[in-house]
Design an enzyme around this catalytic site. Structure first.
Site: not given
Ligand SMILES: [Mg+2]
Length: 356
Positions: A9, A107-108
């Site tokens: 993450d 974003d992960e």
């Molecule tokens: Mg994040």
């Protein structure tokens, strides 16, 4: 068989990208989201830097509230295009570490690292190398959680943010979960949390001490799911994002065309569209197919497969254009021209990284 799952993450992703690009924002509260309009703004915070979190700001907070908490912060509108581009660069790194990557959001992602064995030392070294690669190449930090399943890995990545690295061994899963609040469980929203609180349940330990039959009676299927999670059982696989088998664009002319220049221009434009989609998916291609339909509706497709994958529009155009020159009958008018690419590969997947 035990698995090794990474949850990666990015830390304060949008805000970190802005701070990377604007050195003057570094070390300062940066809030990305709606226009605060001096406290009168509507909309919410999309992301904020760790400096902004010290003021009590977090994502999804109303922007007007954020402004009251930190009137001197730097407020920026989100630049989605820029974040998507960085996201693809980061994802390409993920694919260089594992073929099984399940992106969860911009974003992960989950990475199934089981094929690298399940030694904890190895997992930690790989995770550190992944974090270093992201930071060296892109100047951004990521937090990584390592666990035998997705659910625990996702909790673990959140515990030591930013720049965190937390490993939960199989034999530690239960002691790791037990003290956590039930809100950490996937599927527990505010309503379920309230109903569990009524039963005197606040922690995962308390939840798993309930009778399974009671949970099922009260919560149905969700009860069974929660009981399994609270006992550390989660065998959902890391599911690779479904990628297309081919990407193509075609154009039917309003009038049939004989002019070579018009054909070339159209082919160039179609190739650009194809390559834009390739780049959005972080893919490259090894096969290029040209499709031509003549005035009399006879249709031909001709393709070529090359050894090294390509993704740039000049490269793809070159190959398609060679097919056009070679196979077009110049005496016949053309009604439709199309180009597609297949044998798709993730950018970076063919690069083997040797770690040890
Ligand atoms: Mg994040």
């Amino acid at each position: 068989m035990s698995r090794t799952i990474f949850h990666v993450d990015m830390d304060a992703f949008y805000a970190s990208v802005e701070q990377r690009e604007h050195p003057e924002y570094r070390g300062k509260p940066v809030i990305v989201g709606a226009d605060p309009r001096n406290g009168e703004g509507r909309g919410v915070v999309a992301a904020c830097s760790y400096e902004a979190r010290k003021f009590g700001i977090h994502s999804a907070l109303p922007i007007s509230r954020a402004f009251r908490l930190c009137p001197n912060g730097t407020y920026l509108r989100p630049d989605r295009k820029k974040y998507v581009k960085v996201s693809h660069q980061i994802r390409a790194i993920f694919y260089s570490y594992s073929e099984r990557v399940e992106p969860l959001s911009i974003d992960e992602a989950f990475l199934d690292m089981s094929q690298r064995g399940n030694s904890c030392d190895t997992a930690l070294e790989i995770a550190q190398s992944l974090k270093d690669t992201i930071s060296d190449r892109h100047g951004l930090t990521a937090s990584v959680g390592i666990a035998p399943n997705k659910f625990v890995a996702k909790i673990a990545s959140d515990l030591k943010k930013p720049d965190g690295l937390v490993l939960v061994k199989s034999e530690e899963v239960q002691s790791f979960l037990d003290p956590l609040p039930i809100s950490r469980l996937w599927g527990v929203g505010p309503k379920t949390e309230a109903r569990l609180t009524e039963l005197g349940v606040h922690t995962i330990l308390q939840l798993r001490h309930l009778e399974l039959s009671l949970l099922i009676e009260r919560f149905g299927k969700l009860g069974d799911h929660l009981w399994r999670l609270s006992n550390g059982v989660d065998d959902r696989p890391v599911v690779q994002s479904r990628e297309p088998k081919s990407i193509g664009h075609e154009n039917t002319f309003s009038e049939d065309v004989l002019d070579r220049e018009i054909l070339d221009q159209t082919l160039r434009r179609l190739t650009l569209s194809v390559c834009e989609r390739l780049s959005k998916l972080s893919l490259s291609a090894r096969t290029v197919t040209l499709k031509l339909r003549y005035s009399d509706f006879t249709t031909i497709t001709r393709q070529v497969t090359i050894r090294d994958p390509i993704c740039g529009s000049d490269d793809v155009f070159d190959v398609a254009h060679r097919l056009l020159k070679k196979f077009r009958d110049p005496r016949q008018k053309i009604r439709l021209i199309g180009v597609s690419v297949s044998s798709l590969e993730s950018v970076g997947s063919s690069r083997q990284i040797t770690l040890f």
